[in-house]
Design a protein around this motif. Structure first.
Motif, PDB file in Angstrom:
ATOM      1  N   THR A  62       6.018   5.128   0.913  1.00  0.00           N
ATOM      2  CA  THR A  62       5.525   6.303   0.432  1.00  0.00           C
ATOM      3  C   THR A  62       7.005   6.738  -1.016  1.00  0.00           C
ATOM      4  O   THR A  62       8.169   6.155  -0.268  1.00  0.00           O
ATOM      5  CB  THR A  62       6.438   7.732   1.888  1.00  0.00           C
ATOM      6  N   GLU A  94       4.133   0.666  -5.517  1.00  0.00           N
ATOM      7  CA  GLU A  94       2.727   0.744  -6.062  1.00  0.00           C
ATOM      8  C   GLU A  94       2.355   0.551  -6.986  1.00  0.00           C
ATOM      9  O   GLU A  94       1.381   0.180  -7.150  1.00  0.00           O
ATOM     10  CB  GLU A  94       3.159   2.771  -6.657  1.00  0.00           C
ATOM     11  N   HIS A 125       0.866  -1.113  -0.311  1.00  0.00           N
ATOM     12  CA  HIS A 125       0.115   0.167   0.101  1.00  0.00           C
ATOM     13  C   HIS A 125       0.979   1.859   0.105  1.00  0.00           C
ATOM     14  O   HIS A 125       1.511   1.709   1.029  1.00  0.00           O
ATOM     15  CB  HIS A 125      -0.846   0.185   1.508  1.00  0.00           C
ATOM     16  N   PHE A 178      -8.177   0.917  -0.790  1.00  0.00           N
ATOM     17  CA  PHE A 178      -8.213   0.617   0.237  1.00  0.00           C
ATOM     18  C   PHE A 178      -9.997   0.227   0.942  1.00  0.00           C
ATOM     19  O   PHE A 178      -9.544  -0.325   1.693  1.00  0.00           O
ATOM     20  CB  PHE A 178      -7.930   1.980   0.946  1.00  0.00           C
ATOM     21  N   ASP A 217       0.403   4.088   1.358  1.00  0.00           N
ATOM     22  CA  ASP A 217       0.686   4.695   2.516  1.00  0.00           C
ATOM     23  C   ASP A 217       2.250   4.260   3.550  1.00  0.00           C
ATOM     24  O   ASP A 217       2.553   4.430   4.254  1.00  0.00           O
ATOM     25  CB  ASP A 217      -0.625   4.686   3.233  1.00  0.00           C
ATOM     26  N   ARG A 218       2.411   3.061   2.962  1.00  0.00           N
ATOM     27  CA  ARG A 218       3.722   2.014   3.671  1.00  0.00           C
ATOM     28  C   ARG A 218       4.715   2.355   3.046  1.00  0.00           C
ATOM     29  O   ARG A 218       5.666   1.670   3.360  1.00  0.00           O
ATOM     30  CB  ARG A 218       3.220   0.737   3.698  1.00  0.00           C
TER      31      ARG A 218
END
Length: 377
Positions: A38, A44, A33, A95, A35-36
């Motif tokens: 960056t 991605e 993810h 998500f 968010d984990r």
């Protein structure tokens, strides 16, 4: 860039259950993810790749199409409503898919009554070399789904209609709140359609479609070769909600020919010639795809000699240029000789010794002698 196999992406077997698919997807989504991870473009990409695989395999119809036709069978279903397909949505949307079960939600399409393009189909078409060279009309039969006659594609029993979903009030999405998380996800009741069928059609059981076979006449142009694809527009799976149908891709496979071998636009063939004809010369008849032709064999012709017949090859489907036919000579050794023939041949062979009748053999023996002289010096 070619896509990876969806089962390989999720790390599951082809017979994996829905629960196994969901578990594998959730594990990858948590790992990659954004968010984990960056500013990690690779993570991605893997995140989007996993979402796309799950989007296809969790849907029974799409999974069946993928198992049968590969990516060609589902590529068309990925361009939904201009959204760019699985993996093209925002990360918040993804998500929601990952954590939907935590809040009591489920997967499905997004939005209300959106228009979905039908999936593309692939058909492998075997044909002879003659059919590929001169073109042919092929009648093919392929499985497809069509609008249910009983309910006219609505999925509801005749005389009834779908009603607005009470869970999402016809929107197709619900928003769930868990602490500081606010997750918008597909409505678990209507699966994003915004409506529900309370009295489904007896024939299609609410799907709005029935499986059938259809027969098509496909024109194969002259000059195609193995690996070529013919696109038949609008003959794939029908779209949903009056969406456009997908396309049919006919994959050409030319069967092996007993005489000719194709090399792009040229044809190659081996022509056996008798020992006497090769020595004395003569005229032989050779086959072509448009009939027969004659070749003059000069005296003392050796095995491997190639003769070119211009314009007797294949006319290119792309450039319109026609290739040539190349005939390679193979001197045939006589078999099943009689005693008299053996004696005559032996007598003839003895007359050749000590002369210049075998230039290749003499040259080869000279080279061999020099080679062994070099080893002993």
């Amino acid at each position: 860039m070619s896509k990876r196999d969806y089962y390989e992406v999720l790390g599951v077997a082809k017979n994996a259950s829905d629960a196994e698919l969901k578990k594998a997807y959730r594990r990858l989504a948590m790992k990659y993810h954004p968010d984990r991870n960056t500013d990690d473009k690779e993570a991605e990409q893997k995140f989007k790749e996993a979402k796309e695989a799950h989007e296809i395999l969790k849907d029974p119809q799409k999974r069946q199409a993928y198992d049968q036709f590969g990516h060609a069978g589902v590529d068309g279903s990925q361009g939904r409503g201009g959204g760019g397909g699985p993996g093209a949505g925002g990360f918040g949307d993804i998500f929601g898919d990952v954590f939907g079960d935590i809040f009591g939600g489920g997967g499905g399409g997004r939005g209300g009554e959106r228009v979905y393009r039908g999936a593309d189909l692939r058909y492998d078409c075997d044909m002879t070399l003659e059919e590929a060279v001169f073109g042919v009309n092929k009648t093919i039969k392929l499985p497809t789904s069509e609008e249910c006659d009983s309910c006219d594609g609505s999925g509801a029993k005749k005389g009834t209609s779908a009603s607005a979903c009470d869970t999402c009030n016809g929107v197709g999405q619900v928003r769930m709140q868990q602490g500081f998380f606010s997750v918008q996800q597909t409505c678990p009741t209507c699966r994003g359609r915004g409506s529900v069928i309370k009295d489904p059609c007896n024939q299609c059981h609410g799907a709005g479609r029935t499986r059938s076979n259809k027969t098509l006449d496909v024109k194969i142009p002259a000059g195609v070769d193995t690996g070529d694809r013919i696109r038949v527009s609008g003959q794939g799976e029908p779209g949903e909600n009056n969406g456009p149908a997908g396309d049919l891709y006919v994959q050409v496979n030319v069967k092996r020919h007993p005489i000719f071998e194709r090399d792009e636009n040229n044809l190659l063939c081996d022509v056996p010639v008798s020992y006497a004809t090769a020595v004395l010369g003569g005229e032989i008849e050779v086959p072509t795809l448009s009939g027969s032709a004659k070749i003059k064999i000069p005296a003392e012709t050796q095995t491997g000699k190639r003769f070119r017949l211009r314009g007797k090859g294949v006319k290119s489907v792309r450039t319109g240029l026609t290739g040539d036919l190349y005939c390679s000579i193979e001197i045939e050794t006589p078999v099943n000789l009689t005693k008299q023939q053996r004696e005559m041949l032996q007598e003839f062979d003895e007359t050749l010794h000590g002369s210049r009748h075998n230039p290749k053999s003499d040259g080869w023996m000279t080279g061999v002698k020099k080679f062994f002289d070099g080893l002993t010096s």
